[in-house]
Motif scaffolding. Sequence first.
Motif, mmCIF file in Angstrom:
data_model
loop_
_atom_site.group_PDB
_atom_site.id
_atom_site.type_symbol
_atom_site.label_atom_id
_atom_site.label_comp_id
_atom_site.label_asym_id
_atom_site.label_seq_id
_atom_site.Cartn_x
_atom_site.Cartn_y
_atom_site.Cartn_z
ATOM 1 N N ALA A 120 0.835 -1.208 0.000
ATOM 2 C CA ALA A 120 0.000 0.000 0.000
ATOM 3 C C ALA A 120 0.871 1.260 0.000
ATOM 4 O O ALA A 120 0.537 2.257 -0.654
ATOM 5 C CB ALA A 120 -0.929 -0.002 1.214
ATOM 6 N N TYR A 121 1.969 1.211 0.735
ATOM 7 C CA TYR A 121 2.903 2.338 0.728
ATOM 8 C C TYR A 121 3.470 2.555 -0.677
ATOM 9 O O TYR A 121 3.597 3.692 -1.163
ATOM 10 C CB TYR A 121 4.055 2.077 1.701
ATOM 11 C CG TYR A 121 3.723 2.347 3.157
ATOM 12 C CD1 TYR A 121 2.777 3.283 3.531
ATOM 13 C CD2 TYR A 121 4.387 1.650 4.176
ATOM 14 C CE1 TYR A 121 2.483 3.523 4.856
ATOM 15 C CE2 TYR A 121 4.108 1.882 5.512
ATOM 16 C CZ TYR A 121 3.147 2.815 5.849
ATOM 17 O OH TYR A 121 2.871 3.063 7.163
ATOM 18 N N GLU A 122 3.817 1.462 -1.368
ATOM 19 C CA GLU A 122 4.367 1.577 -2.719
ATOM 20 C C GLU A 122 3.343 2.210 -3.661
ATOM 21 O O GLU A 122 3.689 3.076 -4.484
ATOM 22 C CB GLU A 122 4.781 0.190 -3.229
ATOM 23 C CG GLU A 122 5.993 -0.383 -2.505
ATOM 24 C CD GLU A 122 6.232 -1.850 -2.841
ATOM 25 O OE1 GLU A 122 5.400 -2.431 -3.598
ATOM 26 O OE2 GLU A 122 7.223 -2.424 -2.358
ATOM 27 N N ALA A 123 2.083 1.795 -3.518
ATOM 28 C CA ALA A 123 1.033 2.373 -4.361
ATOM 29 C C ALA A 123 0.835 3.855 -4.051
ATOM 30 O O ALA A 123 0.619 4.671 -4.964
ATOM 31 C CB ALA A 123 -0.278 1.604 -4.151
ATOM 32 N N GLU A 124 0.931 4.188 -2.774
ATOM 33 C CA GLU A 124 0.766 5.584 -2.382
ATOM 34 C C GLU A 124 1.909 6.437 -2.909
ATOM 35 O O GLU A 124 1.704 7.587 -3.338
ATOM 36 C CB GLU A 124 0.667 5.694 -0.852
ATOM 37 C CG GLU A 124 0.465 7.109 -0.327
ATOM 38 C CD GLU A 124 -0.886 7.707 -0.698
ATOM 39 O OE1 GLU A 124 -1.099 8.897 -0.381
ATOM 40 O OE2 GLU A 124 -1.729 7.013 -1.303
ATOM 41 N N ILE A 125 3.114 5.908 -2.943
ATOM 42 C CA ILE A 125 4.264 6.624 -3.500
ATOM 43 C C ILE A 125 4.014 6.934 -4.980
ATOM 44 O O ILE A 125 4.276 8.051 -5.463
ATOM 45 C CB ILE A 125 5.553 5.799 -3.331
ATOM 46 C CG1 ILE A 125 5.975 5.748 -1.856
ATOM 47 C CG2 ILE A 125 6.689 6.380 -4.173
ATOM 48 C CD1 ILE A 125 6.432 7.059 -1.285
ATOM 49 N N LYS A 126 3.508 5.960 -5.721
ATOM 50 C CA LYS A 126 3.210 6.173 -7.141
ATOM 51 C C LYS A 126 2.154 7.256 -7.320
ATOM 52 O O LYS A 126 2.253 8.107 -8.212
ATOM 53 C CB LYS A 126 2.736 4.865 -7.773
ATOM 54 C CG LYS A 126 3.829 3.813 -7.895
ATOM 55 C CD LYS A 126 3.286 2.521 -8.492
ATOM 56 C CE LYS A 126 4.388 1.460 -8.568
ATOM 57 N NZ LYS A 126 3.870 0.170 -9.117
ATOM 58 N N ARG A 127 1.146 7.236 -6.452
ATOM 59 C CA ARG A 127 0.096 8.259 -6.537
ATOM 60 C C ARG A 127 0.663 9.645 -6.262
ATOM 61 O O ARG A 127 0.339 10.624 -6.951
ATOM 62 C CB ARG A 127 -1.037 7.937 -5.556
ATOM 63 C CG ARG A 127 -2.262 8.830 -5.703
ATOM 64 C CD ARG A 127 -3.267 8.560 -4.601
ATOM 65 N NE ARG A 127 -2.803 9.053 -3.315
ATOM 66 C CZ ARG A 127 -2.918 10.328 -2.921
ATOM 67 N NH1 ARG A 127 -3.454 11.237 -3.718
ATOM 68 N NH2 ARG A 127 -2.492 10.694 -1.726
ATOM 69 N N LEU A 128 1.535 9.724 -5.265
ATOM 70 C CA LEU A 128 2.136 11.013 -4.914
ATOM 71 C C LEU A 128 3.064 11.511 -6.030
ATOM 72 O O LEU A 128 3.159 12.720 -6.278
ATOM 73 C CB LEU A 128 2.900 10.879 -3.586
ATOM 74 C CG LEU A 128 2.044 10.640 -2.344
ATOM 75 C CD1 LEU A 128 2.927 10.293 -1.147
ATOM 76 C CD2 LEU A 128 1.189 11.865 -2.024
#
Length: 783
Positions: A708-716
């Motif tokens: 989930a952190y990795e996905a959030e990094i991509k979103r950011l």
Amino acid sequence: DVEYLINIFHDAKEYGSILEVKPIDFDAIERRLEEIRNGGTQNLFEFQHRNIILEKIPALVKQARIMSQKYDVVCTNPPYMGNGGMNIKLSEFLKKKYPDSKSNLFAAFMEVPYVKRNGMMAMINQHSWMFLSSFEKLREKIITTKTIINMLHLGPRAFEEIGGEVVQSTACILRELYIKNYKSVFIRLVDIKDAKKKENVMLSAKDNDNKLYFIALSDNFKTIPGSPIAYWASDKVINIFEKNKVLGELAKIGQGLKTGDNNRFLRKWFEVNINNIAFNCKSRSESMKSNQKWYPYVNGGEFRKWYGNFEDVVNWQYDGIEIRNFFDDNNKLRSRLQNMSYYFKSGLTWSALTSKELSVRYVPDSIIYGGAGYGVFDSQLSLYYLLAFLNSKIPKELVKCLSETMNFEVGILERIPVIIRPTLQIDNMAKTSVLLSSRDWNSFEPSWDFQKHPLLTHKGSSTSIEQAFNNWSSFAEKQFNQLKANEEELNRIFIEIYGLQDELTPEVDDKDVTIRKADRVRDIKSFISYAVGCMFGRYSINAEGLIYAGGNFEDKWKRENGQWKVRKIVKDDEGKVVEDTWVDATFVPDVDNVLPITDDEYFEDDIVSRFVEFLKVTFGEETLEKNLDYIADAIGRKVFETARQAIRRYFLKDFYRDHVKMYKKRPIYWLFDSGKLDGFKALVYMHRYDEYTVARVRTDYLHRLQRAYEAEIKRLDIIIESNASQREITNARKKKEHILKQMEECLQYDQVIAHVANQRIKIDLDDGVKVNYAKFQGVEVPQ
């Protein structure tokens, strides 16, 4: 004579001034020394040891002259030394020479015969000789053979150089002559805690100051059991001691079981498997037949009157076979099996050590008395009459005459005089007070009789948590006021019975009423704790009391045709089951026993989401936002926070600390914590733990969060590279930087938790939190 001097002073450095030296012909010795010095006739010994004789003997003579004389006046500040600090020689010397004062060196100096008959001894020493039972014979000797001329009772902090409460001093002048009916003068400075203030008050004390200046007859001290130097006791109090039986003659008082190793034999009741606790055992013979290991054990506790402090259980399986056979390496029994015939019988208990007044509590049957929880096991009087009396103001006034400490030992309470005037009114008021106190005790989780959170009990038809709190607050206020009124009326009754209207008033301070008024912060936090208990299946909003705390989870929770059901068991006062049914559960427990706590909504079923769901079920969806706001404000919402953000922050930062405090450093919910950045947190319920729990925490939650952190990094990154406002881009960069640090923290934590998960650690609930926690070093379970 010379041989006598050599013998008497052989170990003089061990004994010092407590040596009693008899007078001998010192002049003859000195004449002989002069002859030897001038070369007169000498025998062979004197000739061979001339130099030693002339060097040593004169000093012995001089010392012996001083110590053998009787003086008109002696002033001294003797050394203080208890038995623990003495060597064998000194200890044996005191036992033989001064058996009545052997407990402390300073007391022996009160007996050394330096003073002529009719002479004076002025002394400052510790005040323990005035009260402790170990000095009772010394006090009787002083009262019957000497006269206390005056005393300056200094108490603690008599000297600026000595802080704290340990050294408590008294200065007095004793006359070496008994004078009948002599009016001794006492100045009491015990309650003044500053050395300079003591000095100022002492110089200004007047005989009309009835709080500082006292005149007393020493003969009156003999009327009080133990002959304490209770100079402040009024004539009425003296008469009470003289005319009435003491508690020890009317009731059996004593200590209960001392295990010899509490870490081995004691647990908090909420640590162990609840099915293994015998809550309704009525006798030792019944415990002999039972397979259950743990038995309720009353063992002191905080200042609390009437009812409560029931937290401990003791291993008394098969009539305490382990404790009764607990020997040390020398085959000496380590446990102390006291008053065993009273185990499991109703009585009274109190805590020996307290920073406040005496607080006595009713003990129902089915409980074993402990070593720190002293007990009244049997009584010629009604237990409720004694309970009402002991919780009144009278015992405090009488105990002051028996002891200057706050240690309510058995021997102290046994000597309290009891005037016997039982009435139905007194018994009924005591019973009501016990009921009020038990309701209060059982309103919160640490009680094994906790049924439901008070905000749910008192919500009525309201859907507002604020209204529920107000209802609970009103109920708690009424209980508090009723108990306070009961205590004041009982005080009035006993003050009248004892005739102490001129010395005591019946009023009770709010701080001394030991049930709780409502407290918004505390009660909202405890409501959150109850919600977490429901999430884990420990409690249910559809069935009262403890639902699951060990054993087979499916025995208490099950799914039937897609519907969760909870087992509802209702017992009567004797512990017999009167209802055992399965009811529909409107709020279901967490299936895998893992509640993730994150700083954002990375899981649909994280602890904040589950709490919101709990609030919907208990108070309705229409008032959800209003109720969330009320809760957030109660736990300390910051200006910029939404209600959900405040609640999330509480779970991240403060919930576990509050849980550890509530459960007396024996938490039943364990925290997995990756570190300071809150990269990963999750709670598990100790009683639902199995050898695969840690692996589930790792694979189903830690790894999912990392993704989930990795996905959030991509979103950011998309925001950072977009045409968004500068503010949005700056915020995205800050959040990305923080998440990257959290990812690194989680990566390191994964290595730690993998090691633990691979071990498939098993726990035994009987071992308690401390032992089981030690198996999980490094994963940040209970601190």
